[in-house]
Design an enzyme around this catalytic site. Structure first.
Site, short mmCIF file in Angstrom:
data_model
loop_
_atom_site.label_atom_id
_atom_site.label_comp_id
_atom_site.label_asym_id
_atom_site.label_seq_id
_atom_site.Cartn_x
_atom_site.Cartn_y
_atom_site.Cartn_z
N CYS A 41 -1.03 -49.15 32.67
CA CYS A 41 -1.62 -48.01 33.37
C CYS A 41 -3.14 -48.16 33.59
O CYS A 41 -3.56 -48.91 34.46
CB CYS A 41 -1.27 -46.73 32.62
SG CYS A 41 -1.41 -45.23 33.63
N LYS A 60 -2.02 -51.03 24.34
CA LYS A 60 -2.91 -50.63 25.43
C LYS A 60 -4.37 -50.60 24.97
O LYS A 60 -4.71 -49.92 24.00
CB LYS A 60 -2.48 -49.25 25.94
CG LYS A 60 -3.24 -48.75 27.16
CD LYS A 60 -2.69 -47.40 27.60
CE LYS A 60 -3.36 -46.90 28.86
NZ LYS A 60 -2.81 -45.58 29.27
N GLU A 90 5.47 -46.63 31.53
CA GLU A 90 4.73 -46.10 30.38
C GLU A 90 5.38 -44.78 29.94
O GLU A 90 5.83 -43.99 30.77
CB GLU A 90 3.28 -45.86 30.78
CG GLU A 90 2.39 -45.40 29.62
CD GLU A 90 0.96 -45.16 30.03
OE1 GLU A 90 0.08 -45.31 29.18
OE2 GLU A 90 0.72 -44.80 31.21
#
Length: 267
Positions: free
Chosen positions: A153, A113, A40
Site C-alpha cells: 500500500c 510494511k 492488504e
C-alpha cells in the site's frame, strides 16, 4: 505464467473474510493462475484500528496463517497473502505483515510494511502508527521463474524501496497489496503503479480492497496487473473479483534489452 490479483471488500468477521479469500483463490486456480495475491487487510477490516490487536497471531501460528498454508498446498499456488497482523513484544502494536507461501505450503518470505500511512484532509483521518509497528527490511524472493519484490500500500509512494529490492538482481514482479482510500486512490493509485512498473522494468500485481466497508470506509479498488511498459493488462474497478493476466517473460527480456535503463543508473 498466469497471475491473479484478488479484490475484496473485507469486513470485521475474520471467518467470513477467510472464506471469501479461499473462494477467489480457488476461482483463480481454476482459471489457470499459478500465483495469486490477496489485498492488504484481507482477513480483517475492523470497526476500529485496535481490532487488529484482538486477532493478531504469533508468527507461524493461527487460523489466518493456516488458511493461507492450506490454500497454497491444496490449490498448488504461490500465494502472496496480502497482509495480516502479527504480534510484537508490545501488546499495543502489531506488524502489518505480508507472508508468501509456495505451492507446497511452506512459508517462502515475510515482509513487514515499512511505511505507515498517515493522512488528514479535515474530513478523513488515518494514522496507522497508532497500532502498527513499522518493519525495517526490504524483502524480495524467488517464486518459480520470477524474482518478486514485496511491498504494501503506502510503500508505493517510496521508489527507493523498490530500488533497494532490486540491488541484488532486477525484479520481475512487484507486489503491492493495498487498501488505498477512495480519495488518494482516485488521485494517485494507477499513476504510481504504472510509474513503479516503468522505472523498474517489471510487472506489477496490485490486489486491493475495493468498495464500501462495514466500518464506513470506502476503498478505491481498481486491482490491476501492469506490464513493464506501463500497460494495464487487467483491472477490476470495484467489488470482489479477480484481475488476471499472463506474464510474457520474453517481452520483459526484450524490453530490458531495448531499453537497458537499469544498467544506466548513476546514483
Amino acid at each position: 505464467m498466469k497471475i491473479a490479483a484478488i479484490q475484496m471488500v473485507s469486513g470485521p468477521d475474520v471467518a467470513a473474510n477467510l472464506a471469501s479469500a479461499r473462494r477467489w483463490m480457488a476461482e483463480a486456480a481454476a482459471r489457470g493462475a499459478q500465483l495469486v495475491a490477496l489485498p492488504e487487510y484481507f482477513c480483517l477490516m475492523g470497526l476500529n484500528d485496535s481490532d487488529k490487536l484482538g486477532v493478531a497471531e504469533a508468527p507461524g501460528q493461527g487460523p489466518i496463517q493456516q488458511a493461507l498454508v492450506d490454500a497454497a498446498r491444496e490449490l498448488g499456488l504461490w500465494v502472496i497473502g496480502g497482509t495480516l497482523p502479527l504480534r510484537t513484544p508490545d501488546p499495543l502494536r502489531v506488524r502489518n505483515s505480508c507472508l508468501v507461501y509456495s505451492p507446497d505450503g511452506a512459508q517462502a518470505a515475510r515482509y513487514d510494511k515499512m511505511h505507515l500511512f498517515c493522512y488528514d484532509n479535515g474530513r478523513e483521518r488515518y494514522d496507522e502508527g497508532r497500532v502498527l509497528e513499522a518493519g525495517e527490511q526490504p524483502v524480495a524472493l524467488q517464486a518459480g521463474a520470477l524474482r518478486v519484490g514485496l511491498s504494501v500500500c503506502y510503500d508505493l509512494r517510496f521508489p527507493e524501496l523498490y530500488r533497494a529490492m532490486g540491488e541484488a538482481a532486477p525484479l520481475d514482479l512487484i507486489s503491492v497489496p493495498a487498501a488505498f482510500t477512495h480519495t488518494t486512490g482516485e488521485a494517485h493509485w494507477e499513476l504510481l503503479l504504472r510509474a513503479r512498473a516503468v522505472e523498474n522494468l517489471a510487472f506489477v500485481i496490485a490486489p486491493a480492497q475495493g468498495g464500501r466497508h462495514q466500518n464506513g470506509r470506502r476503498t478505491w479498488g481498481h486491482s490491476m496487473i501492469v506490464d513493464p511498459w506501463g500497460v494495464v493488462l487487467d483491472c477490476l474497478p470495484e467489488g470482489e473479483g479477480l484481475a488476471l493476466a499472463e506474464l510474457d517473460l520474453a517481452r520483459l527480456a526484450q524490453l530490458r534489452t531495448q531499453l537497458p535503463a537499469l544498467s544506466h543508473r548513476r546514483l
